[in-house]
Design a protein around this motif. Sequence first.
Motif: not given
Length: 254
Positions: A175-178, A213-216
């Motif tokens: 769901d997110g790649i930080d 990308f840029g989400r957590r």
Amino acid sequence: MINLAERHQYILTKLQKEGNLNVVELCKELKVSSVTIRKDLKVLEDKNLLFRTHGGATLNNPYIVDRPVNEKEKIQSAEKMSIGAAAAAMVQDNDSIIIASGTTMLALARNLPPKVGLTVITSALNVALELLKYPAVEVLQLGGQLRKSSSSVMGPYAENILNDFFCNKLFLGVDGIDLEFGLTTTSAMEAHLNKQMISVSQKTIILCDSTKFGRRGFGKICGLDEIDHIITDNGVSEHVVKTLEGLGITVTIV
């Protein structure tokens, strides 16, 4: 030294170009303190021009809420099918693979070569049902608590079954790649199952569209150091791609 307005414009222009910003880099480029940059980012966030993250800022809301699988399937659907097709091309005859849950995983299942001989372990009910169409694919469906939002199972039963196997490829959706925090999902239980999948796989391949990308999410799966390959679409920024490749991760853009 540039003034406040010029500094803010520089930050917003750079953010539009790269998608994510790092406080340390901004300090060097603008020759100001981290305190100044953090104040700038707070002012811009208060104006709804960006979202602050740990150590920087992003254009996308970094905090993810869970959505039903039928709703997720409609988002970035063309990109997901292209990503799924690229992942399917990596599957070889006689592979033993894990396909995790998520709408991009379903796109992978739908793009598999029709006569490929495989052993597939999956936590996703919709993936298992899709694979019934493939006579040469052996499917091991994990059991456990049903997560309705993703049509998949999770929990200790699923994790214990994985202890008996080792696969050469894991295809995992997130769901997110930080770039600092790593890979996440909205469920802590699913994150724990994903960790177990990584531990019993020779190679971990992430399938995600560029909006991730840029989400957590709430549950951390792992750091970027445990990932071998990421397949995404061309909406990902050049800065993110270079950072990932600098960490030794292969990035395929469809």
